[in-house]
Each structure stands twice: as structure tokens, then as C-alpha cells.
Design an enzyme around this catalytic site. Structure first.
Site, short mmCIF file in Angstrom:
data_model
loop_
_atom_site.label_atom_id
_atom_site.label_comp_id
_atom_site.label_asym_id
_atom_site.label_seq_id
_atom_site.Cartn_x
_atom_site.Cartn_y
_atom_site.Cartn_z
N TRP A 158 0.79 -1.33 -0.13
CA TRP A 158 0.06 -0.08 -0.02
C TRP A 158 0.74 1.31 0.07
CZ3 TRP A 158 -1.79 2.33 5.17
CH2 TRP A 158 -1.01 2.58 6.13
N ASP A 159 2.13 0.92 0.05
CA ASP A 159 3.11 2.18 0.05
C ASP A 159 2.94 3.27 -0.95
OD1 ASP A 159 4.05 -0.35 1.24
OD2 ASP A 159 5.87 0.73 1.89
N LYS A 175 3.13 -1.43 15.71
CA LYS A 175 4.20 -1.46 15.09
C LYS A 175 4.28 -0.21 14.42
CE LYS A 175 6.29 -3.41 10.69
NZ LYS A 175 5.93 -4.61 9.89
N GLN A 176 3.11 0.44 13.91
CA GLN A 176 3.22 1.79 13.18
C GLN A 176 1.84 2.51 13.28
OE1 GLN A 176 3.21 -1.30 9.99
NE2 GLN A 176 2.78 0.38 8.85
N GLU A 208 0.82 -4.16 12.07
CA GLU A 208 1.09 -5.59 11.64
C GLU A 208 1.45 -6.45 13.10
OE1 GLU A 208 3.90 -5.82 8.45
OE2 GLU A 208 2.35 -5.76 7.04
C1 BGC Z 1 4.72 -2.26 6.77
C2 BGC Z 1 3.78 -2.20 5.75
C3 BGC Z 1 4.76 -1.76 4.54
C4 BGC Z 1 5.56 -2.95 4.12
C5 BGC Z 1 6.31 -2.33 3.02
C6 BGC Z 1 5.87 -3.39 6.28
O1 BGC Z 1 6.91 -3.71 7.44
O2 BGC Z 1 4.18 -2.87 7.94
O3 BGC Z 1 2.93 -1.09 6.18
O4 BGC Z 1 3.47 -1.94 3.27
O5 BGC Z 1 6.48 -2.92 5.23
O6 BGC Z 1 6.75 -1.24 2.88
#
Ligand code: BGC
Length: 811
Positions: A364-365, A624-625, A503
């Protein structure tokens, strides 16, 4: 001692440091949006220090591995034959290798303005010969199938016979990510390795599953245009390594110049007959290094005219460094997605085309990448959105397989758009393979819809919307309506069994099955998509609306259902105004952050730390984020208030700072995307903290703050996101409801910010200081646009300017 001044256009490294080499290779990667080559030394092969890698945008291949009784299938971005391969030896001695000589000087310089990587070194070999070696290389931004390397050898205290070995190495495998090393990695079959003429070697390979064919053709010349006698040549053909050894006489103090020009063509190229013939044509038409360099520079100059950001920093010495990183990140963005990408069927790889991490997959980046492109070269976004459109049928099949209607895009996407997420992954800390449920991140669908909508808003591209975008938006809306289930007790619709962006949470503690209920971010985004889908349907031209409704069999009843769901999706709250990340979040335990950091040191990757300790982040209020906070990142307070209002929740924007503080305290930033979002959401309420987080986000890749992930590939979302933070975040630039909104709030550290943007066909110069916002529309014949700042709105015509005074610096 005075600190050396940082050149904002040069990334320089002094001294050779083996443990830094992987990081430097990733950060000095050269690419042109079609293919990219890591900044590895030309004499190196893959070992525990070096990792040469060349990757074609979208060059994937699928392999299976049997591991501990399970068959694992992965689609990888394939490492292509190493075209750099070039070394030399004197008097039949050892081939030059950094490990075999004594270095007196070593420097690498990546010139960001013109896309040239230079290396210069001075060394003494075991026989006491002192030599200077200078190199320049480029991956052409003007000829998408050409790369070139120039090497200059100067004997400082010797003369004699030199042999130069220049070739194409097809023996490479995918070996760049230690965690993947137990998985199958041989993707290439060498079909042909030969010397089609005196000065050229050729390698033709095919990927063993996707059958994508690649031809590399390399021409090596010694002292072209000079007075060296023609080189003596002999060929080497060693199991996929095809090379020529060129003999020459070297004299003391006299530079010996070698030029290698390489064409790389593939069976996926457009406007082509056969890739071998095309490679030949491309190479024959490519001039010498100097002329290639001149046109390459011009192409970069054009890109920088659109993308460069100009700002005045307060005089604390950090300005040049910030400027350098901003240029570096824009540079890598443009090397991953450039005007050459427009003609290709590729998406936005989360780790660039710079390494093998995440296998070149598309997540989704792009949500963090498109805003920058939309406002500068929206044509690139359009082509990257087409990657999604072409995979709409696959997304429909994916939804149907899972029992839903509409289109369900995969969390990780590669060649054909099927789900590429792995089912198990290795925790390098515990060495255990653990289930990977990240594919439950259905929110990727809303990101795609959001991107379609915003691209259209900025570019005013109604043809795209009408022919492609609307169909994606409607099918994604249909998916959300079908996954939502009605809860009669609450009279609300719910989305169950999914994962949000965070995540670390993929299940309830002790639950048998993965998935969480009513992730707030997912549900609010789903509501937004449903609203926008209905709205887009209204604005489509009558003919197209009818066609789409007939084709998709979209009747009034279904649209009514969307309307209802969009107003009744459930959003959980707790603690008086805190939006719960998901239902039941408030019952999780608080994590002892300090205790854990004391025990384990760096706990950014809390998931790995806890799993290795036989625990799981699922038990804790620890993310995590950014998850809930993504809402404040994507939407202004006004838009969010409207969304909550439509959902029937009494959401007071005054509670935003409280929500930010709550989740900021509970986030480990295990994803580089996290700091970008956090810095953004704090831009108004806590400018100092926002600036600090911006600084950390800015350092993510250049300093590899995740401790070893950047060598495996850059983090494109964080790179683009930090520049977007600077350009859109601090100017409060928003494109919605046919209006270009501003809400500037410069941090104290910035005195002035100036950027060029494109909006609805207009070329705009936007300048923000602490006192004024100036928007100047260059000449043209586009209809006027509306711009607004809070309650004040203006009409801006081509060739005119507005200057708006700001009170309190706008903040
Ligand atoms: C992140 C995701 C991201 C992916 C690719 C993962 O570590 O949690 O949000 O899309 O990395 O960058």
C-alpha cells in the site's frame, strides 16, 4: 576543527568500510525507472561484503521450495546478469580486488543532480605498484535501455602490460536477503553467451518460470578516440560469465581510459521486434560515454526542474544535510518511477528496484508516494494506477474466492496481481518460521481507491476516472459493502476478521483464528470509499454511468445499501474519545516498554523480540506503526469531522491531540512509514516533536536506522513520505472537493519553502514563509482554479498571483 560543509547535491563516502558496503550499494543504486543497478564495485562478485544487483522494473519469477515438509511458493524480483563486471591485472598478476591491495585513498561520490556515481581510489598492490583508479557510471535517464561505465587506470610508479577483463555475469542468483537464503534462488537460465563482434559480448537469459527473456550486450573500448593501439582481445566463456580480456600497454603517469557501454533489452519491451535485435540497435545508437553523459544530465535537469524543493533553513548547520537527504530521496523516487516507467506495466515497489527485500512486491506504500508525483508529474501516477486497473479481474477473482463481491486487491502484488504475501516468515531472532497473516490487510483496497480519487482531483483527468478509475472505485466499494456484516444489536455494520496497518496485531490473544474486528482505520476508510463511489457515479457523464452500471449490474437497491452502510459502519471508542484501534483494544495489557528495552536493547521490531521470548504483541497495547493515526494523516480535521458526522458519531476534533498522544506512546515505529505519519499528525499540535520525528524519518534510510534493512532495498514510502511531509505537510496542501487547500504551518527551523507544483494543468509556484503564502500561476490557457485557506477562498487564473498574509505563521 571546522566541520566539512555538506554538499546538498552529493552523497559522498570516504574510506572503504566493508560492513557499510551493503548500505552504500543500496543508497548509491542508479536507475531510470526501467531498470536499476546497485552501487556495487565493478570488480566484485556477491560475497559477504558485496552484492551486485541489477533489477528490471516488474521483472518477476516464481519458484517453489520444499522447507520443513511444506511447499513454499514465492514470486521474486529477479537479480539480472551483472553488467558492471570489470576488473584488471598487471603483468599477469592477480586480478584487482579491494581485499588484495593496500588502500591509500578511497572515495565514492553520488552526484544527485546528474545521476552519476563516481569512485576514485589509490592503492598499492603486493608488488609495490601504486595505481590510481577512477570510475564514473550511469544508468541512462535519456535512453532507458542503456547503462555505461568509464574506468580510468593511472599507473603512478610503474609501466607495463595491463589486461582488462570486462564481461556480463549471468551466474548470479537471488542471494541478497539473508532471511530468504533457505528458499530457492536460481531464476535464470543462460540461453546464449557469445561475442557477436570484436568489441562486444552478449548474454541472453530467460527466467525459468515467467519466461521473461533479457538480453545484455556490452561493448568495451580502450582509450576510444585516443592514440592507444587497438586492444588485443581474447574471450572467456565460463558457465554464464561471458567476457573479453583486453590487453594494453600502460605507461607511468598516463591515464588509460576504458569505456563500457551496455544495452539491456527484454521480451517485455514495447515497440520492438526481438530483444537481441533491439539490444544491437540500442547499442549501435548509443554514443560514447561523454555523449551519453551529456544527454543523461539533461534528462535529470528536466526532472529536477519539476521536483526540486527550495527552502531556507535556520542557520544551525543542519540545512545542507536535510537538503542532501531530500535530494537523495527524490533521486531514488525518480529512479524507481520515472517517465520511462510510464510505458511499463509496473506498480510501486515498496523497496524500490534497489534490492530483493519484500521481493520487489507492491503493497500500500504508494499511498505515501503518489502525492509527490501527482503534484509534479501526474502522468507517472496514471501509469502506476493502470497497473492496478489491469489487475482488477484478478482482484475480482480474489474477492470471489474469499466469498465476497467486488474487487479485493492483494496485500502484496507482483506480476499478475494475485496475492503474493508469504504464508510463513522467518523470525531471524528465534530462527522460527511463523504464520504470516499480513494478507488480512484489506485496507490496501481503500488506499487504491484513495489514490484514484486524489490523482483525479489533482490532474483533473476525467477520462481516466471515467474509463478506469471509476470502475476500480465502484468494485472496491462493492467489496466493502459485501464484507460488512450487519449487527442488529448495535444497528451497525461491522468488518470482522481483518488486520489494520499495524502488523503487530493479527489476532486476539488466545484466539484460534487470525483477524481482528472493526479496525477503526479500515472501517472509516471503507465508509469514505463508499461515499466517494456514490459521488463519482453522480459526476460521471451520463453515457458512461449507464455503461458502467449495466456492466457491473449495479442496481438502485445495491446503491441504497452502500448509502446505508456508509453511514452505519462501526467505529469503536474507549477512554472518553480515544478511537480504539480495533474492537477490544482497550482490554489489552499495557507493555512495559522500558523493561523490555532494558532486556533487549533495540525493540523497534517488537514482534520479533516478543516472539523469540515466547510472547506475542497481540497481548499488548503496542503498535508497529501508525494505525488509527493514519486517519489524521490522510484527512484534515474538517474532512474527518464530516466523515464521523456522516457515520453518526459525535467526534470532536479537539480530541485529536489526545488520540495522537495516546498512540504515539504505544508505537515502536517498526515500520519506516510510521514516523512519517506521526510527524505529520503532530505538525500543528506539537511542532517540536513533529520536527524531531521528521528528522528521524529523514534519517531512516540514509542512516539505516532499522539496523540493516536498507542494504536489502530502500524504503520508498518513507523516502517519498518525508519529502511530502516537507512540501505538503508543512504547507497544509490538500486537494479535495475541486479546491486546492492550504493551511501552512512552517516549523521554526524553516524560514521559507518554495516549490513548483502542477495542478489541473497549471504550473504553480508556491512559496510559504511564516508571514505569507504566495501562489503564482504561470501563463497558459487553462480555466481558473480555486484555492482556499480556511474561510478565505480565491480564484486564480493563469498568469496571475495571490499573496495571502498569515497570522501566527498560519499555525
Ligand atoms: C509495513 C507495511 C508496508 C511494508 C512494505 C511493512 O513493514 O508494516 O505497512 O507496506 O512494510 O513497505
Amino acid at each position: 576543527m571546522t566541520a566539512e560543509k555538506t554538499d546538498p547535491w552529493v552523497l559522498a563516502y570516504r574510506g572503504f568500510e566493508p560492513e557499510q558496503e551493503g548500505l552504500r550499494e543500496a543508497l548509491t543504486t542508479l536507475g531510470n525507472g526501467r531498470f536499476a543497478t546497485r552501487g556495487a564495485a565493478p570488480e566484485a562478485v556477491a560475497d559477504d561484503v558485496h552484492y551486485p544487483g541489477t533489477y528490471l522494473a516488474g521483472g518477476y519469477n516464481r519458484l517453489t521450495t520444499e522447507l520443513e515438509g511444506e511447499v513454499i511458493e514465492n514470486e521474486d524480483l529477479v537479480n539480472l546478469p551483472n553488467w558492471l563486471a570489470l576488473t584488471f591485472r598487471v603483468a599477469k598478476g592477480e586480478w584487482f580486488d579491494l581485499a588484495g591491495v593496500e588502500l591509500q585513498a578511497y572515495e565514492q561520490r553520488l552526484d544527485l543532480r546528474s545521476g552519476v556515481l563516481e569512485r576514485s581510489l589509490r592503492f598499492t598492490d603486493p608488488d609495490g605498484r601504486e595505481t590510481k583508479l577512477e570510475e564514473r557510471r550511469l544508468v541512462s535517464m535519456s535512453r532507458p535501455d542503456i547503462a555505461a561505465l568509464e574506468t580510468v587506470i593511472t599507473p603512478l610508479n610503474w609501466a607495463g602490460d595491463v589486461e582488462i577483463r570486462s564481461g556480463l555475469d549471468g551466474r548470479v542468483t537471488n542471494d541478497g536477503v539473508p532471511r530468504y537464503r533457505r528458499l530457492a534462488s536460481r531464476h535464470l537460465e543462460v540461453l546464449e553467451a557469445d561475442e557477436p563482434d570484436d568489441e562486444t559480448v552478449r548474454l541472453r537469459v530467460a527466467m525459468n518460470q515467467s519466461r521473461l527473456r533479457v538480453v545484455e550486450l556490452a561493448r568495451t573500448r580502450i582509450d576510444p578516440g585516443g592514440d592507444q593501439p587497438a586492444a588485443r582481445r581474447r574471450g572467456i566463456d565460463n558457465d554464464g560469465f561471458i567476457a573479453q580480456v583486453l590487453g594494453a600497454e600502460a605507461s607511468e603517469g598516463r591515464p588509460l581510459r576504458i569505456e563500457k557501454v551496455v544495452a539491456l533489452t527484454t521480451s517485455r519491451d514495447r515497440a520492438m521486434s526481438e530483444c537481441g535485435l533491439e539490444a544491437r540497435k540500442a547499442l549501435d545508437r548509443a554514443g560514447d560515454f561523454a555523449s551519453l553523459l551529456a544527454e543523461h544530465r539533461r534528462a535529470w535537469e528536466h526532472l529536477w526542474r519539476r521536483f526540486d524543493v527550495d527552502y531556507e533553513h535556520s542557520a544551525n548547520g543542519e540545512g545542507e544535510r536535510t537538503g542532501q537527504i531530500v535530494h537523495l530521496y527524490l533521486f531514488h523516487l525518480l529512479q524507481t518511477t520515472s517517465p520511462h516507467t510510464m510505458d511499463m506495466d509496473v506498480g510501486v515497489p515498496s523497496r524500490g528496484w534497489h534490492g530483493e527485500a519484500y521481493r520487489g512486491h507492491v503493497f500500500w506504500d504508494e499511498l505515501f508516494v503518489f502525492p509527490l508525483l501527482n503534484l509534479r508529474l501526474p502522468e507517472i501516477t496514471r501509469s502506476l494506477l493502470m497497473y492496478r486497473y489491469r489487475r482488477l479481474d484478478e482482484a475480482r477473482a480474489n474477492a470471489a474466492r474469499a466469498g465476497y463481491r467486488g474487487a479485493m486487491y492483494p496485500w502484496q502484488s507482483g506480476s499478475d496481481g494475485r496475492e503474493e504475501s508469504q504464508e510463513i516468515h522467518l523470525n531471524p531472532r528465534s530462527k522460527r518460521w511463523i504464520p504470516d497473516n499480513s494478507n488480512l490487510q484489506r485496507h490496501v483496497n481503500s488506499a487504491i481507491a484513495f489514490n484514484v480519487y486524489h490523482y483525479t482531483q489533482v490532474a483533473h483527468d476525467h477520462d481516466f476516472l471515467s474509463f478506469y478509475g471509476a470502475e476500480m472505485l465502484l468494485e472496491i466499494a462493492r467489496f466493502w459493502a459485501s464484507i460488512a456484516t450487519y449487527n442488529p444489536d448495535l444497528d451497525r455494520y461491522e468488518i470482522l476478521g481483518v488486520m489494520g496497518p499495524d502488523e503487530y496485531h493479527d489476532a486476539y490473544p488466545d484466539a484460534d483464528a487470525p483477524g481482528l474486528n472493526n479496525n477503526a482505520y479500515t472501517n472509516v476508510m471503507a465508509a469514505w470509499v463508499l461515499h466517494r463511489a456514490l459521488e463519482v457515479l453522480d459526476v460521471l457523464p451520463e453515457v458512461r454511468r449507464r455503461e458502467l452500471r449495466e456492466t457491473l449490474e449495479l442496481d438502485d437497491e445495491e446503491l441504497d445499501e452502500w448509502r446505508t452502510i456508509s453511514r452505519r459502519l462501526r467505529v469503536p471508542f474507549h477512554d472518553d474519545g480515544i478511537i480504539s484501534q480495533f474492537e477490544g483494544y482497550e482490554e489489552l495489557e499495557e507493555l512495559d516498554w522500558e523493561g523490555l528495552a532494558e532486556r533487549f536493547g533495540d525493540i523497534q521490531r517488537l514482534d520479533r523480540v516478543l516472539e523469540a521470548d515466547d510472547d506475542t504483541p497481540n497481548r499488548y497495547k503496542a503498535s508497529k506503526q501508525a494505525d488509527v493515526l493514519m486517519l489524521f494523516f490522510l484527512f484534515s480535521a474538517e474532512e474527518l469531522e464530516r466523515l464521523f458526522d456522516q457515520l453518526g458519531y459525535d467526534f470532536d476534533p479537539e480530541t485529536i491531540p489526545k488520540n495522537i498522544a495516546y498512540y504515539l506512546d504505544r508505537t515502536s515505529h517498526g515500520s519506516t512509514l510510521s514516523r512519517v505519519a506521526h510527524s505529520w499528525v503532530l505538525a500543528r499540535s506539537d511542532r517540536e516533536r513533529s520536527w524531531d520525528l521528521f528528522g528521524d524519518a529523514l534519517r531512516s534510510d540514509v542512516d539505516d536506522i532499522q539496523g540493516g534493512t536498507t542494504p536489502e532495498g530502500i524504503h520508498l514510502g518513507a523516502m517519498a513520505g518525508t519529502v511530502d511531509m516537507l512540501t505538503r505537510g508543512y504547507t497544509g496542501l490538500e486537494t479535495r472537493d475541486e479546491v486546492l487547500w492550504f493551511n501552512p504551518c512552517l516549523p521554526d527551523e524553516l524560514a521559507r519553502l518554495h516549490q513548483h507544483i502542477r495542478y489541473r494543468g497549471h504550473a504553480l509556484e508556491v512559496t510559504v514563509t511564516h508571514d505569507t503564502l504566495t501562489v503564482c500561476a504561470l501563463g497558459g490557457n487553462q480555466p481558473p482554479i480555486k484555492i482556499a485557506l480556511g474561510e478565505r477562498s480565491f480564484e486564480l487564473s493563469a498568469g496571475s498571483e495571490v499573496e495571502i498574509p498569515l497570522t501566527d505563521g498560519g499555525c
